[in-house]
Design an enzyme around this catalytic site. Structure first.
Site, mmCIF file in Angstrom:
data_model
loop_
_atom_site.group_PDB
_atom_site.id
_atom_site.type_symbol
_atom_site.label_atom_id
_atom_site.label_comp_id
_atom_site.label_asym_id
_atom_site.label_seq_id
_atom_site.Cartn_x
_atom_site.Cartn_y
_atom_site.Cartn_z
ATOM 1 N N LYS A 22 0.837 -1.207 0.000
ATOM 2 C CA LYS A 22 0.000 0.000 0.000
ATOM 3 C C LYS A 22 0.867 1.251 0.000
ATOM 4 C CE LYS A 22 -1.763 1.616 4.043
ATOM 5 N NZ LYS A 22 -1.438 3.047 4.236
ATOM 6 N N ASN A 23 1.859 1.275 0.883
ATOM 7 C CA ASN A 23 2.655 2.497 1.044
ATOM 8 C C ASN A 23 3.616 2.751 -0.109
ATOM 9 O OD1 ASN A 23 1.304 3.001 3.366
ATOM 10 N ND2 ASN A 23 3.017 2.604 4.754
ATOM 11 N N CYS A 118 -4.213 12.912 13.177
ATOM 12 C CA CYS A 118 -4.936 11.657 13.058
ATOM 13 C C CYS A 118 -4.744 10.906 14.354
ATOM 14 C CB CYS A 118 -4.473 10.851 11.858
ATOM 15 S SG CYS A 118 -2.881 10.120 12.079
ATOM 16 N N ARG A 123 1.158 14.714 13.262
ATOM 17 C CA ARG A 123 1.618 14.484 11.878
ATOM 18 C C ARG A 123 1.607 15.741 11.001
ATOM 19 N NH1 ARG A 123 -0.539 8.677 9.926
ATOM 20 N NH2 ARG A 123 1.281 8.784 8.603
ATOM 21 N N ASP A 307 5.075 0.784 11.885
ATOM 22 C CA ASP A 307 3.872 0.108 11.395
ATOM 23 C C ASP A 307 3.796 -1.366 11.822
ATOM 24 O OD1 ASP A 307 3.007 2.423 10.250
ATOM 25 O OD2 ASP A 307 3.442 1.855 8.180
ATOM 26 N N ARG A 399 -8.488 -0.513 4.972
ATOM 27 C CA ARG A 399 -7.631 0.485 4.324
ATOM 28 C C ARG A 399 -6.307 -0.143 3.907
ATOM 29 N NH1 ARG A 399 -6.229 5.267 7.742
ATOM 30 N NH2 ARG A 399 -4.962 5.461 5.886
HETATM 31 C C1 UD1 Z 1 4.596 6.930 6.230
HETATM 32 C C2 UD1 Z 1 3.693 5.731 6.101
HETATM 33 C C3 UD1 Z 1 3.182 5.296 7.470
HETATM 34 C C4 UD1 Z 1 4.367 5.071 8.417
HETATM 35 C C5 UD1 Z 1 5.285 6.278 8.433
HETATM 36 C C6 UD1 Z 1 6.551 6.059 9.233
HETATM 37 C C7 UD1 Z 1 2.708 6.004 3.917
HETATM 38 C C8 UD1 Z 1 1.488 6.292 3.117
HETATM 39 N N1 UD1 Z 1 2.577 6.062 5.248
HETATM 40 O O1 UD1 Z 1 3.806 7.992 6.772
HETATM 41 O O2 UD1 Z 1 2.447 4.087 7.316
HETATM 42 O O3 UD1 Z 1 3.881 4.838 9.719
HETATM 43 O O4 UD1 Z 1 5.675 6.617 7.091
HETATM 44 O O5 UD1 Z 1 7.247 4.971 8.731
HETATM 45 O O6 UD1 Z 1 3.754 5.677 3.394
HETATM 46 N N2 UD1 Z 1 6.970 14.712 10.370
HETATM 47 C C9 UD1 Z 1 7.109 16.049 10.642
HETATM 48 N N3 UD1 Z 1 6.968 16.949 9.614
HETATM 49 C C10 UD1 Z 1 6.704 16.555 8.336
HETATM 50 C C11 UD1 Z 1 6.569 15.173 8.067
HETATM 51 C C12 UD1 Z 1 6.712 14.270 9.105
HETATM 52 O O7 UD1 Z 1 7.354 16.445 11.781
HETATM 53 O O8 UD1 Z 1 6.586 17.407 7.465
HETATM 54 C C13 UD1 Z 1 7.107 13.717 11.466
HETATM 55 C C14 UD1 Z 1 5.811 12.950 11.721
HETATM 56 O O9 UD1 Z 1 4.929 13.658 12.582
HETATM 57 C C15 UD1 Z 1 6.334 11.683 12.354
HETATM 58 C C16 UD1 Z 1 7.676 11.458 11.626
HETATM 59 O O10 UD1 Z 1 8.017 12.715 11.060
HETATM 60 O O11 UD1 Z 1 6.592 11.896 13.713
HETATM 61 C C17 UD1 Z 1 7.625 10.420 10.528
HETATM 62 O O12 UD1 Z 1 6.596 10.709 9.635
HETATM 63 P P1 UD1 Z 1 6.675 10.352 8.085
HETATM 64 O O13 UD1 Z 1 7.872 9.495 7.837
HETATM 65 O O14 UD1 Z 1 6.526 11.587 7.304
HETATM 66 O O15 UD1 Z 1 5.367 9.468 7.906
HETATM 67 P P2 UD1 Z 1 4.350 9.492 6.705
HETATM 68 O O16 UD1 Z 1 5.042 9.708 5.429
HETATM 69 O O17 UD1 Z 1 3.188 10.366 7.055
#
Ligand code: UD1
Length: 420
Positions: A22-23, A118, A123, A307, A399
């Site tokens: 999915k990711n 969420c 996030r 995850d 999902r």
């Molecule tokens: C993706 C995955 C999700 C997984 C996560 C971490 C997808 C669709 N989802 O989510 O299943 O749990 O990676 O492996 O691929 N952060 C910030 N600022 C930003 C972006 C992120 O502070 O602009 C923080 C987030 O709050 C979190 C951390 O960085 O604490 C990691 O998040 P991120 O790697 O961005 O996760 P996603 O891409 O949302």
């Protein structure tokens, strides 16, 4: 709302086919916005989130069409006629924000709803926005939306991510593929899904160096072309079913599962007394004797994936001894704890760590799913629990897990969906 009913206590035995990730699929679909030509994706999992992304892409005017009858191959391609990603879609799925980079890079503007928080944490998307600004985009927040414009196009930049965000790396990588000049993304995320996206972008004509490392160098090109790309197998689905085999004391063959994507999970499973070995293109998972408590701390890849944290916790709740599980990625990802405790687990949370004291036997109860991975951890616990467990709010599960009840039932689990 559908529920899942499980009568626990049966060791799993049999084969489970692992679907496309999915990711990986979600960013790959967004990459379809980078070209007018057709991007054909194969090994597409049939999941609610993939359907939501298809809706979003179609909303931008780009056709998303099945190439095969089973819907496991999709073609994406066409002109972008609308650059808005509306709240109604983004609120359903945070990964919708992945259209931001491609839209700005391709047509110079995007209006994307802010995803908001969420269940698992706040996030933010500040790293996505800061990176795009460094590439020359003008970003304004207005009425809950991000308005991004780059009338002159994006320009290459050196971007050092404050943390290796998966989504920010993907958004910036896609934007940089069509930017003018060289972009360097330092402290980039190294998850296998990023490598998969890089491989697809390269097949579309992008020029990327450092694939698989924490420093990606992208030399922008004027346009990208069509390609055909097969999505990697889902490492989280693989790890989840490995835990299912382990928690029931069974043995399963995970068809298509990849050991190289699961190193940190396999290490913890070995410590816990679970054998995972490669056989042909499959993984065979079996519990050796008893289960032992094993500690884990989540970290960006190649560390232990956040995850998989909830699933490991379900497993450790029936292990001999204690396990300390620490969550470092999301601040609020222990919502499964009270639900697991309702099934008889003994888990205490102290800040970012949970102490799991194994119990000999869980007992079935009605429980509530709160997010995707929390839901599946309750299914795992239900497989091991004595008596009947009913998991409510299964839409979370749909999902990210395709046909979870069929896959488990085919291995001997007593599990069924109760339509609600
Ligand atoms: C993706 C995955 C999700 C997984 C996560 C971490 C997808 C669709 N989802 O989510 O299943 O749990 O990676 O492996 O691929 N952060 C910030 N600022 C930003 C972006 C992120 O502070 O602009 C923080 C987030 O709050 C979190 C951390 O960085 O604490 C990691 O998040 P991120 O790697 O961005 O996760 P996603 O891409 O949302």
């Amino acid at each position: 709302m559908d529920k899942i009913r499980i009568r626990g206590g049966r060791p799993l035995s049999g084969d489970i086919v692992i679907g496309g990730a999915k990711n990986a699929g979600l960013p790959l679909m967004a990459a379809g916005l980078l070209t007018d030509e057709r991007l054909v994706l194969t090994n597409v999992p049939l999941l609610a989130d993939i359907h939501t992304m298809a809706q979003l892409i179609a909303q931008h005017g780009v056709a998303v069409e099945p190439v095969t009858n089973d819907g496991r191959a999709l073609s994406i391609g066409g002109a972008i006629t609308n650059t808005e990603a509306p709240y109604d879609i983004v609120r359903k799925m945070r990964a919708s924000v992945l259209v931001l980079g491609p839209l700005v890079a391709r047509v110079g503007e995007a209006r994307v709803s802010l995803p908001g928080g969420c269940a698992i944490g706040t996030r933010p998307i500040d790293l996505h926005l800061k990176g795009l600004q460094q590439m020359g985009a003008v970003i304004q927040l207005d009425g809950g939306y991000v308005n991004a414009t780059a009338p002159q196009g994006l320009k290459g930049a050196t971007i050092v991510l404050a943390m290796p965000s998966v989504g920010a790396t993907e958004n910036l990588l896609m934007a940089a593929s069509l930017a003018d000049g060289r972009t360097v993304i330092a402290n980039a995320a190294q998850e296998p899904e990023i490598t998969d996206l890089c491989d697809c972008l390269v097949a579309m004509g992008a020029r990327i160096d450092g694939i698989g490392t924490d420093k990606l160098t992208i030399d922008g090109v004027r346009s990208l072309h069509g390609a055909t790309h097969s999505i990697i197998p889902d490492r989280i689905e693989t790890g989840t079913y490995a835990c299912a085999a382990a928690i029931t004391g069974g043995s399963v063959r995970l068809r298509g599962g990849r050991l190289d994507h699961l190193g940190a999970v396999v290490k913890v499973l070995h410590e816990a007394g679970v054998d995972v070995s490669e056989d042909g293109g499959d993984l065979i998972v079996r519990r050796l004797n008893g289960l032992h408590g094993a500690d884990a701390m989540t970290a960006p890849f190649p560390g232990f994936p956040t995850d998989m944290q909830a699933q490991l916790m379900a497993l450790m709740s029936v292990a001999e001894g204690a396990a300390m599980i620490t969550e470092t990625i999301f601040e609020n990802r222990f919502m499964h704890v009270p639900e697991l405790n309702r099934l008889g687990a003994r888990i205490n949370v102290h800040g970012a760590s949970a102490i799991v004291r194994g119990v000999p036997q869980l007992s079935g109860a009605p429980v509530m799913a709160t997010d995707l991975r929390a839901s599946v951890s309750l299914v795992l616990a239900g497989l091991a629990a004595k008596g009947e467990t009913v998991v409510n709010r299964v839409y979370h599960l749909d999902r990210g897990y395709e046909a979870v009840e069929q896959k488990l039932a085919a291995c001997g689990a007593d599990i069924e969906r109760l339509p609600g």
